[in-house]
Scaffold this motif. Structure first.
Motif, mmCIF file in Angstrom:
data_model
loop_
_atom_site.group_PDB
_atom_site.id
_atom_site.type_symbol
_atom_site.label_atom_id
_atom_site.label_comp_id
_atom_site.label_asym_id
_atom_site.label_seq_id
_atom_site.Cartn_x
_atom_site.Cartn_y
_atom_site.Cartn_z
ATOM 1 N N TYR A 81 3.421 6.949 16.749
ATOM 2 C CA TYR A 81 4.233 7.176 15.551
ATOM 3 C C TYR A 81 5.116 5.962 15.264
ATOM 4 O O TYR A 81 5.350 5.610 14.107
ATOM 5 C CB TYR A 81 5.089 8.434 15.698
ATOM 6 N N ARG A 82 5.578 5.322 16.317
ATOM 7 C CA ARG A 82 6.376 4.100 16.129
ATOM 8 C C ARG A 82 5.563 3.025 15.424
ATOM 9 O O ARG A 82 6.092 2.261 14.602
ATOM 10 C CB ARG A 82 6.879 3.605 17.487
ATOM 11 N N VAL A 83 4.276 2.949 15.701
ATOM 12 C CA VAL A 83 3.411 1.987 15.013
ATOM 13 C C VAL A 83 3.399 2.287 13.525
ATOM 14 O O VAL A 83 3.463 1.375 12.683
ATOM 15 C CB VAL A 83 1.980 2.032 15.584
ATOM 16 N N ALA A 84 3.310 3.567 13.159
ATOM 17 C CA ALA A 84 3.327 3.948 11.742
ATOM 18 C C ALA A 84 4.632 3.518 11.080
ATOM 19 O O ALA A 84 4.635 3.074 9.917
ATOM 20 C CB ALA A 84 3.127 5.456 11.606
ATOM 21 N N GLU A 85 5.735 3.653 11.790
ATOM 22 C CA GLU A 85 7.018 3.204 11.249
ATOM 23 C C GLU A 85 6.992 1.703 10.954
ATOM 24 O O GLU A 85 7.480 1.247 9.907
ATOM 25 C CB GLU A 85 8.149 3.496 12.239
ATOM 26 N N MET A 86 6.405 0.946 11.874
ATOM 27 C CA MET A 86 6.324 -0.507 11.685
ATOM 28 C C MET A 86 5.391 -0.867 10.527
ATOM 29 O O MET A 86 5.661 -1.791 9.760
ATOM 30 C CB MET A 86 5.831 -1.168 12.973
ATOM 31 N N LEU A 87 4.295 -0.130 10.399
ATOM 32 C CA LEU A 87 3.373 -0.371 9.290
ATOM 33 C C LEU A 87 4.056 -0.107 7.955
ATOM 34 O O LEU A 87 3.861 -0.851 6.988
ATOM 35 C CB LEU A 87 2.137 0.524 9.431
ATOM 36 N N GLU A 88 4.849 0.945 7.908
ATOM 37 C CA GLU A 88 5.575 1.266 6.676
ATOM 38 C C GLU A 88 6.508 0.129 6.285
ATOM 39 O O GLU A 88 6.647 -0.203 5.101
ATOM 40 C CB GLU A 88 6.373 2.561 6.883
ATOM 41 N N ARG A 91 4.575 -2.748 4.573
ATOM 42 C CA ARG A 91 3.633 -2.220 3.580
ATOM 43 C C ARG A 91 3.218 -3.278 2.561
ATOM 44 O O ARG A 91 2.038 -3.395 2.209
ATOM 45 C CB ARG A 91 4.270 -1.024 2.880
ATOM 46 N N ASP A 92 4.183 -4.063 2.065
ATOM 47 C CA ASP A 92 3.869 -5.071 1.042
ATOM 48 C C ASP A 92 2.908 -6.123 1.573
ATOM 49 O O ASP A 92 1.992 -6.568 0.855
ATOM 50 C CB ASP A 92 5.151 -5.735 0.546
ATOM 51 N N ASP A 114 -1.213 3.097 1.998
ATOM 52 C CA ASP A 114 -0.528 4.375 2.204
ATOM 53 C C ASP A 114 -1.419 5.357 2.956
ATOM 54 O O ASP A 114 -0.976 6.056 3.878
ATOM 55 C CB ASP A 114 -0.111 4.981 0.865
ATOM 56 N N ALA A 115 -2.695 5.413 2.563
ATOM 57 C CA ALA A 115 -3.641 6.303 3.233
ATOM 58 C C ALA A 115 -3.848 5.894 4.683
ATOM 59 O O ALA A 115 -4.015 6.741 5.572
ATOM 60 C CB ALA A 115 -4.981 6.299 2.486
ATOM 61 N N THR A 116 -3.804 4.583 4.944
ATOM 62 C CA THR A 116 -3.984 4.080 6.305
ATOM 63 C C THR A 116 -2.807 4.471 7.195
ATOM 64 O O THR A 116 -2.993 4.908 8.342
ATOM 65 C CB THR A 116 -4.130 2.552 6.293
ATOM 66 N N ILE A 117 -1.602 4.334 6.675
ATOM 67 C CA ILE A 117 -0.422 4.726 7.446
ATOM 68 C C ILE A 117 -0.443 6.230 7.709
ATOM 69 O O ILE A 117 -0.156 6.684 8.826
ATOM 70 C CB ILE A 117 0.859 4.320 6.700
ATOM 71 N N ASP A 118 -0.811 7.007 6.694
ATOM 72 C CA ASP A 118 -0.915 8.462 6.870
ATOM 73 C C ASP A 118 -1.969 8.811 7.912
ATOM 74 O O ASP A 118 -1.797 9.747 8.700
ATOM 75 C CB ASP A 118 -1.256 9.137 5.540
ATOM 76 N N ARG A 119 -3.060 8.067 7.928
ATOM 77 C CA ARG A 119 -4.133 8.305 8.899
ATOM 78 C C ARG A 119 -3.624 8.044 10.314
ATOM 79 O O ARG A 119 -3.943 8.782 11.251
ATOM 80 C CB ARG A 119 -5.332 7.401 8.570
#
Length: 299
Positions: A81-88, A91-92, A114-119
């Protein structure tokens, strides 16, 4: 800053590197190759990995396997989940790289990111749930508890999708590491930059070094030694064409690797759990319950 000095400013070009064992080496061969966008415009020089780089990645993945597979499922979920935070937060950057790689408009590329982060978040949520779905108690005729539980296969080589450079990449990588395996990723040959940037996110998150290793270059050149490597336990052929997939499957048979054959996939669709279970083994444990009487177990 004056307008004149702004005009004289030189752009700072990014140097993309491999990601092996938590570090960012250049290819040991010293080679690079040109990466262009969908219109043929030069974007960057990416490392052209060698067989030696592939072997180094296997060593790193094996070294990291014990700690990663031994972590609690809940902890792995927190790390992912921390990886998703970093991806967010980046994002740009990924929107720009996906747009260049796949020839998409900025708005469409943003939707893909956005779909990738959600995945990634979706797979992070499965870390402590997959055992409940595919494991459990088995009915047996005798005074025994019979319990089955999933365990990771080990070191998994992944030939990433060629066209879906980010959403496809995450869709094949995240389930492998969510279930406790470690991975060596062969990035999309023509569009490796999102994968190499993902490595930078992994390095600055809590994912231990060696859990994910990212190689760029000629797919066939890198995948061949991975398929034949005796310390690789499984291989996902998602990004291999029909001819290469056949060659890799034959090489993988030498040490009875698990092989996930390439198949048509719409990565935009919600995934099932097939990729989570593809690289899991089932461990079954028998335990005596003691004598059984009319009222059932002595326990």
């Amino acid at each position: 800053m004056s307008e004149k000095s702004e005009q004289q400013r030189l752009s700072v070009f990014k140097t993309y590197k491999l990601y092996v064992g938590g570090k960012f080496p250049r290819s040991e061969s010293g080679r690079v190759y040109e990466v262009s966008d969908s219109k043929g415009k030069w974007l960057a020089n990416a490392p052209l990995s060698s067989r030696k780089d592939a072997r180094d990645a296997v060593v790193a993945a094996r070294k990291a396997f014990g700690g990663w597979s031994g972590a609690t499922a809940y902890n792995r979920g927190q790390v992912l989940y921390r990886v998703a935070e970093m991806l967010e937060g980046r994002r740009d950057q990924f929107t720009r790289e996906v747009a260049d790689a796949e020839g998409l408009s900025k708005s469409k590329a943003a939707a893909v990111v956005d779909a990738t982060i959600d995945r990634w978040v979706w797979y992070a949520g499965w870390t402590d749930k997959i055992a409940q779905v595919v494991g459990g108690g088995n009915p047996v005729a005798g005074p025994f508890f019979n319990l089955s539980s999933p365990e990771p296969t080990g070191v998994v080589a992944i030939v990433a999708p060629q066209e879906s450079s980010f959403l496809g990449l995450v869709s094949v990588l995240a389930p492998v590491i969510a279930t406790g395996n470690t991975a060596i990723v062969v990035a999309s040959e023509n569009s490796p930059l999102p994968a190499l940037s993902l490595a930078e996110v992994l390095a600055t998150s809590d994912v231990p070094g060696g859990v994910v290793n990212v190689l760029s270059g000629r797919t066939a050149e890198i995948a061949a030694p991975l398929a034949a490597h005796q310390d690789v336990n499984a291989i996902d052929l998602a990004g291999a064409d029909e001819v290469l997939a056949k060659e890799l499957e034959i090489a993988a048979a030498d040490n009875l690797k698990r092989v996930l054959r390439p198949q048509p996939v719409d990565y935009a669709e919600t995934p099932g759990i097939d990729r989570l279970t593809a690289f899991l083994e089932t461990k079954t444990v028998w335990h005596p319950t003691g004598s059984l009487g009319a009222s059932g177990s002595s326990y």
